[in-house]
Write an enzyme that holds these catalytic residues in place. Structure first.
Site, PDB file in Angstrom:
ATOM      1  N   THR A 250     -94.717   6.723 -16.325  1.00  0.00           N
ATOM      2  CA  THR A 250     -95.477   5.537 -16.706  1.00  0.00           C
ATOM      3  C   THR A 250     -95.286   5.144 -18.162  1.00  0.00           C
ATOM      4  O   THR A 250     -95.757   4.092 -18.572  1.00  0.00           O
ATOM      5  CB  THR A 250     -96.984   5.783 -16.464  1.00  0.00           C
ATOM      6  OG1 THR A 250     -97.380   6.983 -17.134  1.00  0.00           O
ATOM      7  CG2 THR A 250     -97.242   5.907 -14.982  1.00  0.00           C
TER       8      THR A 250
ATOM      9  N   THR B 256     -80.576  18.307 -16.277  1.00  0.00           N
ATOM     10  CA  THR B 256     -80.581  16.846 -16.221  1.00  0.00           C
ATOM     11  C   THR B 256     -79.690  16.384 -17.335  1.00  0.00           C
ATOM     12  O   THR B 256     -80.142  16.059 -18.415  1.00  0.00           O
ATOM     13  CB  THR B 256     -81.965  16.253 -16.444  1.00  0.00           C
ATOM     14  OG1 THR B 256     -82.758  16.641 -15.358  1.00  0.00           O
ATOM     15  CG2 THR B 256     -81.917  14.750 -16.389  1.00  0.00           C
TER      16      THR B 256
ATOM     17  N   GLU C 267     -86.761  17.997 -25.112  1.00  0.00           N
ATOM     18  CA  GLU C 267     -87.937  17.146 -25.296  1.00  0.00           C
ATOM     19  C   GLU C 267     -89.012  17.886 -26.088  1.00  0.00           C
ATOM     20  O   GLU C 267     -89.466  18.958 -25.701  1.00  0.00           O
ATOM     21  CB  GLU C 267     -88.473  16.704 -23.934  1.00  0.00           C
ATOM     22  CG  GLU C 267     -87.545  15.710 -23.254  1.00  0.00           C
ATOM     23  CD  GLU C 267     -87.912  15.407 -21.823  1.00  0.00           C
ATOM     24  OE1 GLU C 267     -87.397  14.404 -21.295  1.00  0.00           O
ATOM     25  OE2 GLU C 267     -88.689  16.173 -21.226  1.00  0.00           O
TER      26      GLU C 267
ATOM     27  N   LYS D 207     -75.526  13.408 -22.329  1.00  0.00           N
ATOM     28  CA  LYS D 207     -76.943  13.127 -22.480  1.00  0.00           C
ATOM     29  C   LYS D 207     -77.715  14.274 -21.849  1.00  0.00           C
ATOM     30  O   LYS D 207     -77.249  14.946 -20.921  1.00  0.00           O
ATOM     31  CB  LYS D 207     -77.336  11.794 -21.834  1.00  0.00           C
ATOM     32  CG  LYS D 207     -77.246  11.715 -20.318  1.00  0.00           C
ATOM     33  CD  LYS D 207     -78.378  12.312 -19.497  1.00  0.00           C
ATOM     34  CE  LYS D 207     -79.733  11.785 -19.937  1.00  0.00           C
ATOM     35  NZ  LYS D 207     -80.829  12.442 -19.116  1.00  0.00           N
TER      36      LYS D 207
ATOM     37  N   THR E  48     -81.606   8.858 -22.028  1.00  0.00           N
ATOM     38  CA  THR E  48     -82.968   8.601 -21.535  1.00  0.00           C
ATOM     39  C   THR E  48     -83.944   8.986 -22.650  1.00  0.00           C
ATOM     40  O   THR E  48     -84.180   8.207 -23.559  1.00  0.00           O
ATOM     41  CB  THR E  48     -83.259   9.365 -20.232  1.00  0.00           C
ATOM     42  OG1 THR E  48     -82.917  10.752 -20.390  1.00  0.00           O
ATOM     43  CG2 THR E  48     -82.469   8.781 -19.078  1.00  0.00           C
TER      44      THR E  48
ATOM     45  N   ASN F 192     -93.668  14.624 -20.905  1.00  0.00           N
ATOM     46  CA  ASN F 192     -93.511  14.743 -19.455  1.00  0.00           C
ATOM     47  C   ASN F 192     -94.804  14.461 -18.694  1.00  0.00           C
ATOM     48  O   ASN F 192     -94.787  14.227 -17.491  1.00  0.00           O
ATOM     49  CB  ASN F 192     -92.964  16.128 -19.099  1.00  0.00           C
ATOM     50  CG  ASN F 192     -91.489  16.214 -19.409  1.00  0.00           C
ATOM     51  OD1 ASN F 192     -90.673  15.676 -18.664  1.00  0.00           O
ATOM     52  ND2 ASN F 192     -91.135  16.830 -20.527  1.00  0.00           N
TER      53      ASN F 192
END
EC number: 2.3.1.35
Length: 404
Positions: free
Chosen positions: A404, A187, A273, A176, A150, A399
């Protein structure tokens, strides 16, 4: 025992990865299939989150079967909090994969990752599965490793090769994970394959043990996902004597599996991230293993510690503070704390009190991309390691607009 920083194909397994249309960017793969040419022994661990995605619910039942022969994985949509339709969609993914490969649906596991609360685009996924099955090959693992990503910046793969009973054994894993990462899984999705002969009971035991010291010891942001799972398949094609006891062969297998899970866990932690550096906590001298884990995980989870490392600030007080509220038992007056990197090692705390230290050297170490926090509690024989990353401005940017 040889470790490879890549996915070494495992005899008897095939895979494929492709873009089926879940992601808007056509250059990004979003569907993967892993297939064992013969029935494989399977084991798994799943998220501890009470809110479990549909694929997790299905797999918790299907993993009870002795054998698994295929895994179908999509990225870009988590199929979580999607009600009965989501469950039916995940089931349809297993049924379609089973039909295309001439299997029973309970021999297929399913995994999804991505946005929560959005219905699955089954009009894209079902044709994608059919196409994916036509593409599976011995060389398809690199594409499969791409199809599960992702927000990851790169694929995460590792392999270990060794021998049991004179037979060549390979354990290869792909994973991942980048955000919503926290101890007791994250996650993250992990898929591990091996040609070893091992009983289901021993395979589950080895995996559960390995996960405790690897995937359950990483944190990026303190959030535990609805979808995470680690699955291992053993197709027994190596023809070693079946491992069904905790003997020397089991110990050897468990050690190799531990290398795979730790390396994958570190890759996930380092690819958090917005992360700019991988942080490892190496804690020793604890009264119990549980105390060691609680203290190590608390350090790596602290947003204040993570922020200080992003800024290159040797704020050791935050480390000691995070241990204090961890629930782990230790005497603050015994604690020693060090930072270590390629530029050297520096002690900041001795017997619970700050030392006068070289700020310039500390800064050099903290600006490296792999830093160790070394903590000695000087109160016992137990130790633990945990991994995480710094907390940067980019984490909020990613995040703040993830959906979107």
């Amino acid at each position: 025992m040889v470790k490879y920083d890549k996915f070494l194909p495992v005899p008897g397994f095939k895979a494929a990865g492709l873009h089926c249309g879940i992601k808007k960017n056509k250059s990004k793969k979003d569907l993967s299939i892993i297939y064992s040419e013969k029935k494989a022994i399977s084991a798994a661990t799943f998220t501890t989150n009470k809110v479990k995605a549909a694929p997790v619910q299905i797999n918790m039942e299907n993993i009870k079967n002795e054998n698994t022969q295929a895994i179908v994985i999509n990225s870009g949509n988590a199929n979580a909090c999607t009600g009965k339709k989501g469950f039916d969609d995940a089931m349809e993914m297993t049924l379609t994969t089973a039909k295309e490969l001439d299997l029973s649906s309970n021999e297929v596991l399913v995994a999804s990752t991505g946005i929560i609360g959005v219905s699955m685009p089954m009009d894209k996924i079902i044709p994608g599965i059919t196409k994916g099955v036509s593409l599976i090959s011995n060389d398809g693992f690199d594409h499969a490793a791409e199809g599960i990503l992702t927000t990851d910046s790169s694929t995460k793969t590792v392999s270990v090769e060794f021998t049991i009973d004179g037979k060549n054994i390979i354990i290869s894993g792909m994973a991942k994970g980048s955000g919503m990462i926290h101890p007791n899984m994250a996650t993250m999705l992990g898929f591990i394959l091996t040609n070893a002969s091992i009983s289901k009971k021993m395979l589950q035991k080895a995996l559960s043990h390995s996960v405790k010291d690897s995937f359950n010891m990483i944190s990026v942001d303190g959030d535990t996902s609805t979808n995470d799972m680690v699955i291992i398949l053993a197709n027994e094609s190596a023809n070693n004597n079946t491992i069904n006891l905790e003997d020397k062969n089991y110990i050897k297998f468990k050690k190799a599996l531990g290398i795979v899970t730790v390396e994958l866990a570190k890759m996930i932690a380092g690819d958090g991230e917005g992360a700019t550096k991988l942080i490892e906590v190496n804690l020793s001298g604890s009264k119990t293993k549980e105390d060691a884990k609680l203290c190590a995980k608390s350090i790596i989870t602290s947003n204040l510690v993570k922020s200080a490392f992003f800024g290159g600030d040797a704020n050791w007080g935050r480390i000691l503070c995070s241990m204090g509220y961890s629930g782990g038992d230790f005497n603050p007056e015994y604690v020693n704390i060090f930072f270590e990197g390629e530029n050297g090692k520096i002690q900041l705390v001795k017997d619970g009190m700050g030392l006068s230290f070289d700020e310039d050297l500390a800064k050099k170490i903290l600006l490296e991309d792999y830093i160790k926090i070394i903590v000695d509690l000087k109160d016992g024989k137990y130790s633990a390691k945990a991994w995480g990353c710094d907390l940067s401005y980019d984490y909020v940017k990613i995040n703040g607009a993830y959906r979107t």
